[in-house]
Design a protein around this motif. Structure first.
Motif, PDB file in Angstrom:
ATOM      1  N   ILE A   1      18.886 -17.862 151.728  1.00 34.55           N
ATOM      2  CA  ILE A   1      20.140 -18.596 151.530  1.00 34.55           C
ATOM      3  C   ILE A   1      20.700 -19.097 152.850  1.00 34.55           C
ATOM      4  N   ALA A   2      20.664 -18.269 153.894  1.00 32.54           N
ATOM      5  CA  ALA A   2      21.291 -18.641 155.161  1.00 32.54           C
ATOM      6  C   ALA A   2      20.640 -17.883 156.300  1.00 32.54           C
ATOM      7  N   LEU A   3      20.615 -18.507 157.476  1.00 33.84           N
ATOM      8  CA  LEU A   3      20.128 -17.866 158.683  1.00 33.84           C
ATOM      9  C   LEU A   3      21.286 -17.440 159.563  1.00 33.84           C
ATOM     10  N   ASP A   4      21.085 -16.353 160.278  1.00 29.38           N
ATOM     11  CA  ASP A   4      22.069 -15.884 161.251  1.00 29.38           C
ATOM     12  C   ASP A   4      21.839 -16.649 162.552  1.00 29.38           C
ATOM     13  N   PRO A   5      22.820 -17.420 163.020  1.00 27.85           N
ATOM     14  CA  PRO A   5      22.609 -18.213 164.239  1.00 27.85           C
ATOM     15  C   PRO A   5      22.434 -17.363 165.486  1.00 27.85           C
TER      16      PRO A   5
ATOM     17  N   MET B   1      15.860 -27.590 156.670  1.00 25.46           N
ATOM     18  CA  MET B   1      15.824 -26.406 157.534  1.00 25.46           C
ATOM     19  C   MET B   1      17.174 -25.724 157.506  1.00 25.46           C
ATOM     20  N   LEU B   2      17.182 -24.370 157.436  1.00 22.11           N
ATOM     21  CA  LEU B   2      18.418 -23.608 157.517  1.00 22.11           C
ATOM     22  C   LEU B   2      18.698 -23.330 158.980  1.00 22.11           C
ATOM     23  N   THR B   3      19.888 -23.684 159.415  1.00 19.99           N
ATOM     24  CA  THR B   3      20.153 -23.602 160.847  1.00 19.99           C
ATOM     25  C   THR B   3      21.298 -22.688 161.214  1.00 19.99           C
ATOM     26  N   SER B   4      22.113 -22.279 160.277  1.00 21.60           N
ATOM     27  CA  SER B   4      23.249 -21.445 160.653  1.00 21.60           C
ATOM     28  C   SER B   4      23.699 -20.628 159.476  1.00 21.60           C
ATOM     29  N   ALA B   5      24.655 -19.749 159.756  1.00 13.17           N
ATOM     30  CA  ALA B   5      25.148 -18.868 158.702  1.00 13.17           C
ATOM     31  C   ALA B   5      25.861 -19.619 157.603  1.00 13.17           C
ATOM     32  N   VAL B   6      26.262 -20.848 157.864  1.00 17.86           N
ATOM     33  CA  VAL B   6      26.959 -21.596 156.827  1.00 17.86           C
ATOM     34  C   VAL B   6      26.063 -22.672 156.221  1.00 17.86           C
ATOM     35  N   THR B   7      24.763 -22.621 156.510  1.00 15.88           N
ATOM     36  CA  THR B   7      23.831 -23.571 155.903  1.00 15.88           C
ATOM     37  C   THR B   7      23.443 -23.045 154.541  1.00 15.88           C
ATOM     38  N   LEU B   8      24.088 -23.555 153.514  1.00 15.91           N
ATOM     39  CA  LEU B   8      23.891 -23.073 152.151  1.00 15.91           C
ATOM     40  C   LEU B   8      23.430 -24.221 151.278  1.00 15.91           C
ATOM     41  N   ALA B   9      22.854 -23.876 150.150  1.00 13.19           N
ATOM     42  CA  ALA B   9      22.454 -24.919 149.206  1.00 13.19           C
ATOM     43  C   ALA B   9      23.675 -25.729 148.786  1.00 13.19           C
TER      44      ALA B   9
END
Length: 550
Positions: A90-94, A1-9
């Motif tokens: 790629i990333a989600l905005d928290p 799960m992508l959880t924040s702006a810094v959650t990257l592959a």
């Protein structure tokens, strides 16, 4: 799960994708049924995320039957459920949930900002967002986030849109290697086509289009230099509009060429694309191309849509045999639909295409070196110029996990400078021929627009072989700076094919109206199937339209 702006592959997730299976592993036997059921998530009264238009959503929010918070949570849930198959995000905005809550508070206070207020949007990850990474898919840009939002992002925020996060893309908008794979980036891995997962989504706005097709956002923002909005839209069964050059600001967008680049909206419905374009468009003192924006250009593209827009229109049909007989059969069916809606259809051919093809890449190499160096000067903690990007790619093994080459970077580094007389003559001829290729055909046949197949059926994503280079319809409008919108035309087996409507510069309202009338008349789009791969060909495999047996 992508959880924040810094959650990257992570680098460990960037193994070279298999040439025979969808990246991310085999789906369980019930995956297609599960995905289809999730696609039909009910928003009330039988309305699903896939079906809902922005006016549908706004009507329910105005009636108190839906909130922006609930809508945003529904899209975030789908990203959590579906995106592991696709790698479109790629990333989600928290802050997405907080943005939605703020929209609901505005609505409760009677201060709604317009039709995009509370609507979830994905941004291609070459569009600057303050406090969020903007990578263009490259690990070289995993430095400090941009200091400011791109102009188009500021406009989306001012309109109340909920920015969910960033969409994956072809690394450097497909302008790094001559043997690249569309939808692959070292940051996000391989974006898969939601209709058949081992098939390619096409073009560099691949995550934006695949994400919208899979109902991971209501709309997304893509960018195009040549084909990277319209081709992924066609290949994933959605609507994508490449605006006239200068209609939408490029300030804060990672560039290839100021002479051709533009951003534009992608959605499942023409009405959503028109509403989003109305927010994006407008002059920007920091982008000289927008100075040519006409004073009488409409600011409400949704108002230009009407069911009978095709009645009395003259449409040129540009057939492209290179795309195959199944696609050509869809264009024959498209012509029949246009005629049924009252249009006159004239078969045409666009001149100068060979010469345009010879001139385009040399011009883009010079322009990329000029424009990427300027963009990098606006960022901190990243390489400062093209030579630095090349050095980074040579030193970073993760940048070489799908294709090792950076031939276009190398060629751009030594290309003639932007004041070189040979470059200037080539660009002038290129732009002139592209404009003439459309203008002369429109005039000779008294046409209102030209249509052509947007894309071939999707090819298999394969790092060993790279992309299939047979997507010619986008080039004339892309180089000329003219509008081009792709709308679903039908299917070859389970794979979508789009039809593109093109016309002269600033004719964005006209092509949107034609596309909307065609969309309503044809009604071909259906939700993705998430098939792991295609079955072996059978005699029954061929061109289909919505509702036809597979």
């Amino acid at each position: 799960m992508l959880t924040s702006a810094v959650t990257l592959a992570t680098p460990s997730a960037l193994a070279t994708p298999s040439t025979t299976t969808a990246q991310g592993g085999a789906l369980p036997s019930n995956a297609n049924a599960s995905a289809a059921q999730d696609q039909d998530q009910d928003l009330g009264s039988g309305l699903t995320l896939d079906q809902a238009t922005i006016p549908d959503l706004q009507r329910r929010m105005a009636e108190g039957n839906l909130t922006a918070a609930h809508l945003t949570a529904a899209y975030l849930h789908r990203i959590d459920r579906i995106d592991p198959k696709l790698h479109a995000v790629i990333a989600l905005d928290p802050t997405a949930a907080a943005q939605a809550k703020a929209s609901d508070q505005r609505r409760k206070a009677g201060h709604t900002r317009g039709p995009l207020d509370g609507i979830p949007v994905l941004l291609k990850d070459n569009v600057d967002t303050a406090r969020l990474q903007t990578t263009a898919g490259s690990r070289a840009l995993l430095g400090d986030p941009p200091a400011r939002d791109a102009t188009l992002v500021r406009r989306l925020r001012a309109a109340g849109a909920v920015l969910l996060g960033k969409a994956n893309l072809s690394e450097w908008a497909n302008f790094r290697s001559t043997k690249s794979v569309s939808g692959w980036s070292a940051v996000g891995g391989q974006t898969n086509n939601p209709y058949v997962l081992d098939r390619n989504p096409c073009g560099s706005s691949s995550g934006s289009a695949a994400g919208v097709a899979a109902a991971l956002a209501q709309v997304a923002i893509g960018t195009e230099t040549d084909g990277s909005i319209v081709c992924p839209s066609g290949q994933t069964g959605v609507v994508g509009h490449k605006p006239s050059l200068g209609l939408v600001s490029r300030t804060g967008v990672v560039p290839i060429s100021a002479e051709q680049d533009t951003a534009g909206p992608i959605g499942r419905h023409v009405i959503d694309v028109a509403i989003t374009l109305s927010v994006l468009q407008g002059r920007d003192p920091a982008d000289p191309a927008t100075a040519a924006y006409p004073a009488d250009q409409t600011t409400d593209y949704a108002a230009a849509l009407h069911r009978d827009a095709l009645r009395g229109a003259r449409i040129g049909l540009w057939r492209l045999p290179v795309l195959g007989k199944d696609v050509d059969a869809l264009m024959t069916a498209t012509a029949a639909t246009l005629r049924a809606r009252g249009a006159t259809v004239v078969e045409v051919d666009l001149p100068y295409q060979d010469r345009i093809g010879q001139l385009e890449l040399p011009a883009l190499l010079t322009e990329f070196h000029r424009d990427i160096d300027h963009y990098l000067s606006t960022r901190t903690g990243v390489p400062t110029d093209l030579a630095g990007l090349i050095a980074h790619n040579n030193a970073d093994p993760a940048e070489q996990t799908c294709f090792p080459g950076q031939e276009l970077f190398d060629q751009a580094l030594v290309a003639p400078g932007p004041t070189d007389s040979g470059y200037l003559a080539g660009r002038a001829e290129l732009s002139d021929l592209a404009r003439r290729s459309i203008d002369e055909v429109l005039a000779a046949h008294r046409l209102d627009a030209i249509v052509a197949a947007t894309n071939p059926p999707a090819w298999r994503s394969d790092c060993a072989t790279g992309d299939v280079d047979s997507v010619p319809a986008s080039t004339p409008a892309a180089v000329a700076g003219y509008p081009d919108i792709s709308v679903p035309a039908g299917y070859v087996g389970p794979l979508p094919v789009g039809v593109s409507f093109m016309a002269g510069r600033w004719a964005d309202a006209r092509v949107l109206a034609f596309a909307s009338a065609f969309e309503q008349a044809s009604a071909v789009r259906r939700p993705p199937t998430y098939l792991p791969t295609l079955p072996p060909p059978t005699p029954s495999t061929g061109t289909t339209r919505a509702g036809s047996p597979q």
